[in-house]
Scaffold this motif. Structure first.
Motif, mmCIF file in Angstrom:
data_model
loop_
_atom_site.group_PDB
_atom_site.id
_atom_site.type_symbol
_atom_site.label_atom_id
_atom_site.label_comp_id
_atom_site.label_asym_id
_atom_site.label_seq_id
_atom_site.Cartn_x
_atom_site.Cartn_y
_atom_site.Cartn_z
ATOM 1 N N ASP A 145 0.851 -1.196 0.000
ATOM 2 C CA ASP A 145 0.000 0.000 0.000
ATOM 3 C C ASP A 145 0.888 1.248 0.000
ATOM 4 O O ASP A 145 1.117 1.853 1.048
ATOM 5 N N PRO A 146 1.402 1.637 -1.183
ATOM 6 C CA PRO A 146 2.275 2.820 -1.208
ATOM 7 C C PRO A 146 1.569 4.092 -0.746
ATOM 8 O O PRO A 146 2.219 5.001 -0.212
ATOM 9 N N ALA A 147 0.253 4.165 -0.923
ATOM 10 C CA ALA A 147 -0.483 5.353 -0.467
ATOM 11 C C ALA A 147 -0.366 5.531 1.037
ATOM 12 O O ALA A 147 -0.348 6.667 1.543
ATOM 13 N N ALA A 148 -0.275 4.422 1.781
ATOM 14 C CA ALA A 148 -0.123 4.517 3.229
ATOM 15 C C ALA A 148 1.231 5.111 3.598
ATOM 16 O O ALA A 148 1.353 5.868 4.569
ATOM 17 N N LEU A 149 2.257 4.788 2.839
ATOM 18 C CA LEU A 149 3.584 5.357 3.095
ATOM 19 C C LEU A 149 3.603 6.852 2.780
ATOM 20 O O LEU A 149 4.215 7.651 3.503
ATOM 21 N N ILE A 150 2.936 7.239 1.712
ATOM 22 C CA ILE A 150 2.869 8.666 1.370
ATOM 23 C C ILE A 150 2.078 9.419 2.435
ATOM 24 O O ILE A 150 2.463 10.526 2.849
ATOM 25 N N ALA A 151 0.988 8.826 2.913
ATOM 26 C CA ALA A 151 0.209 9.459 3.984
ATOM 27 C C ALA A 151 1.040 9.583 5.255
ATOM 28 O O ALA A 151 0.950 10.586 5.982
ATOM 29 N N HIS A 152 1.858 8.576 5.543
ATOM 30 C CA HIS A 152 2.750 8.640 6.704
ATOM 31 C C HIS A 152 3.745 9.786 6.548
ATOM 32 O O HIS A 152 4.060 10.478 7.531
ATOM 33 N N ALA A 153 4.233 9.981 5.328
ATOM 34 C CA ALA A 153 5.170 11.082 5.082
ATOM 35 C C ALA A 153 4.516 12.434 5.334
ATOM 36 O O ALA A 153 5.176 13.394 5.753
ATOM 37 N N GLU A 154 3.213 12.511 5.098
ATOM 38 C CA GLU A 154 2.492 13.783 5.243
ATOM 39 C C GLU A 154 2.092 14.085 6.681
ATOM 40 O O GLU A 154 1.699 15.216 6.981
ATOM 41 N N THR A 205 7.600 21.695 0.036
ATOM 42 C CA THR A 205 8.141 20.411 0.473
ATOM 43 C C THR A 205 7.032 19.400 0.755
ATOM 44 O O THR A 205 7.232 18.438 1.490
ATOM 45 N N SER A 206 5.862 19.617 0.179
ATOM 46 C CA SER A 206 4.779 18.646 0.317
ATOM 47 C C SER A 206 5.213 17.310 -0.273
ATOM 48 O O SER A 206 5.671 17.259 -1.422
ATOM 49 N N PRO A 207 5.113 16.213 0.477
ATOM 50 C CA PRO A 207 5.564 14.919 -0.047
ATOM 51 C C PRO A 207 4.950 14.542 -1.389
ATOM 52 O O PRO A 207 5.614 13.944 -2.239
#
Length: 233
Positions: free
Chosen positions: A31-40, A217-219
């Motif tokens: 779930d790459p979207a979960a990693l991007i959400a974690h970055a945010e 710097t928005s992920p």
């Protein structure tokens, strides 16, 4: 939520005269979207004092790092011919965003680099951005012919590069993304969201940086990657 995809596909390539192996894994995270959400969310990205990385970082989820070892440790030991019976361990794992403008790069950031001269470490670059941000290339140092920098080579390589930079060619203030008088690009791997690139940490390499997240710097708008080092001991 941060586990890797059990159905990811892997391809092996070799580059240059030294035929160093590079692994490309598609659909790396479940779930790459979960990693991007974690970055945010949560802890902010920060620049580390003394770090040569040209941007800001924050720790990756621990579950992600653990899953790399559990799912890929044995396979990578075999594919990259690491010491038999060695134990894989992730020694570094962080989300990263490139933020340094080209004109602010230090001289050492303008040429290909290696992460360590140790032969028992792999670098893992997991792209969480699109190809417009640039992938990663590997290089050969023209004067020495070196494509990897081992402990036996490091003194000769460092002396040669220092002499060249001081007397022959001063790298311009830009990200390395091409051949130049000092280095030849021998292979290039495009960024793709949820693609992972794995290669020995002593290979000369450089990110093909095409977009810098400054001041935004928005992920989701940045060259967001998840960078890990796996050591076999």
């Amino acid at each position: 939520m941060f586990t890797l995809n059990p159905r990811a596909t892997l391809a092996m390539y070799s580059s240059g005269l030294e035929r160093r192996q590079v692994a490309v894994i598609e659909d790396f995270a479940l779930d790459p979207a979960a990693l991007i959400a974690h970055a945010e969310s949560g802890e902010p990205f920060r620049a580390a004092v003394g770090d040569f990385y040209h941007g800001i970082r924050k720790p990756a989820p621990s579950e992600y790092a653990n899953d790399i070892c559990e799912r890929y440790g044995d396979m990578l030991r075999e594919r990259f011919e690491m010491p038999p019976n060695s134990v894989p361990r992730v020694i570094f794992c962080a989300l990263s965003i490139t933020t340094t403008e080209p004109h602010r790069l230090r001289p050492i950031q303008r040429v290909p680099h290696f992460d360590t001269s140790a032969a028992n470490q792999l670098a893992i670059v997991h792209y969480l951005c699109g190809p417009e941000h640039g992938g990663t290339s590997v290089y050969r140092h023209r004067a020495t012919g070196f494509e990897t920098i081992s402990q036996e080579r490091i003194q000769h390589y460092s002396a040669s590069l220092k002499r060249e930079v001081m007397t022959e060619y001063s790298p311009p203030a830009r990200y390395m993304d091409c051949d130049d008088p000092l280095f030849a690009r021998i292979a290039s791997y495009q960024a793709r969201c949820n693609r992972a690139l794995i290669y020995p940490s002593n290979v000369l390499h450089s990110g093909d940086i095409r977009r810098v997240a400054s001041p935004d710097t928005s992920p989701r708008a940045a060259r967001l990657t998840l960078n890990s080092f796996m050591r076999f001991e």
